[in-house]
Scaffold this active site. Structure first.
Site, short mmCIF file in Angstrom:
data_model
loop_
_atom_site.label_atom_id
_atom_site.label_comp_id
_atom_site.label_asym_id
_atom_site.label_seq_id
_atom_site.Cartn_x
_atom_site.Cartn_y
_atom_site.Cartn_z
N ARG A 8 0.82 -1.16 0.02
CA ARG A 8 -0.04 0.03 -0.05
C ARG A 8 1.04 1.45 0.06
NH1 ARG A 8 -0.95 2.70 5.11
NH2 ARG A 8 -0.08 1.48 6.78
N ALA A 190 5.57 6.42 -2.47
CA ALA A 190 6.51 5.70 -3.36
C ALA A 190 7.74 5.31 -2.59
CB ALA A 190 6.83 6.74 -4.65
N ARG A 191 7.40 4.94 -1.28
CA ARG A 191 8.57 4.70 -0.27
C ARG A 191 9.65 5.64 -0.28
NH1 ARG A 191 4.89 1.74 0.05
NH2 ARG A 191 5.12 -0.75 0.20
N LEU A 192 9.34 6.88 -0.54
CA LEU A 192 10.34 8.05 -0.34
C LEU A 192 9.91 8.78 1.17
CD1 LEU A 192 10.38 9.75 -3.70
CD2 LEU A 192 12.07 8.35 -2.75
#
Length: 212
Positions: A8, A190-192
């Site tokens: 997610r 976005a996993r940032l």
């Protein structure tokens, strides 16, 4: 669905340098209070305690019972696995995963035992059933069945039937984890993710952003 397909995006919040309180204990308290007030709050004091002895790391969930500039406190059987490991190697880490808020906090530090007066004060605040359980359980030791544990509890109940208050077990008490480093993690798209580390330097705290 395959495990690799479970994912997610984290989109609830962001965390900027200007959001960070210069004092990590204050920053922790702010996040903790927000967790308490959240509709998703569940076991907000639950924290993963990581210890290591003989090059073997171990983790378990314990409950935070006090947080202050002096450190983070939890209680246990001193003769349990974690108690023995912390006595042999006080370096440890605790981790809070407040996932509904997409937040995590990791704290690295050293554990020290509380005073007998502090242990006594907290022990007497516990429900009687929990006090008796502390006496009954040889925490982390092998036991041959639930029946054997229930028998130990009944024996302790009989022993202290006419005793009030229940005395503090000599093998039971608290540890205070004195932090040397904090990391505050806020999930981002976005996993940032946003990550900020507090490191102690000459009694001051230095705050740095880490790459996700």
């Amino acid at each position: 669905m395959s495990m690799k397909d479970i994912r997610r995006d984290y989109i609830r919040r962001e965390l900027n340098f200007n959001d960070m309180n210069p004092d990590p204990f204050t920053q922790f308290q702010q996040w903790f209070d927000e967790t308490l007030q959240s509709e998703w709050s569940l076991d907000p004091t639950a924290m993963v305690l990581a210890t290591c002895a003989d090059n073997l790391p171990t983790q378990r969930v314990v409950l935070l019972k006090d947080a202050s500039p002096d450190g983070f406190v939890f209680y246990t059987n001193y003769e349990s696995q974690k108690g023995r490991q912390l006595s042999a190697n006080p370096h440890c880490s605790i981790h809070f995963a407040w996932l509904p808020l997409e937040r995590q906090i990791t704290i690295v530090g050293k554990a020290e035992k509380l005073t007998n007066a502090e242990n006594e004060s907290y022990f007497q605040s516990r429900p009687r059933a929990s006090q008796l359980a502390a006496w009954a359980s040889q925490q982390s030791e092998i036991i041959h069945g639930r029946d054997a544990l229930d028998a130990r509890v009944r024996a302790v109940e009989e022993k202290f039937a006419d005793v009030d208050p229940v005395p503090l077990p000599p093998f039971w008490g608290g540890f205070r984890i004195v932090p040397e480093q904090f990391e505050f993690w806020q999930g981002r798209s976005a996993r940032l993710h946003d990550r900020f580390r507090y490191s102690r330097s000459d009694e001051q705290w230095q705050v740095e952003r880490l790459q996700p």
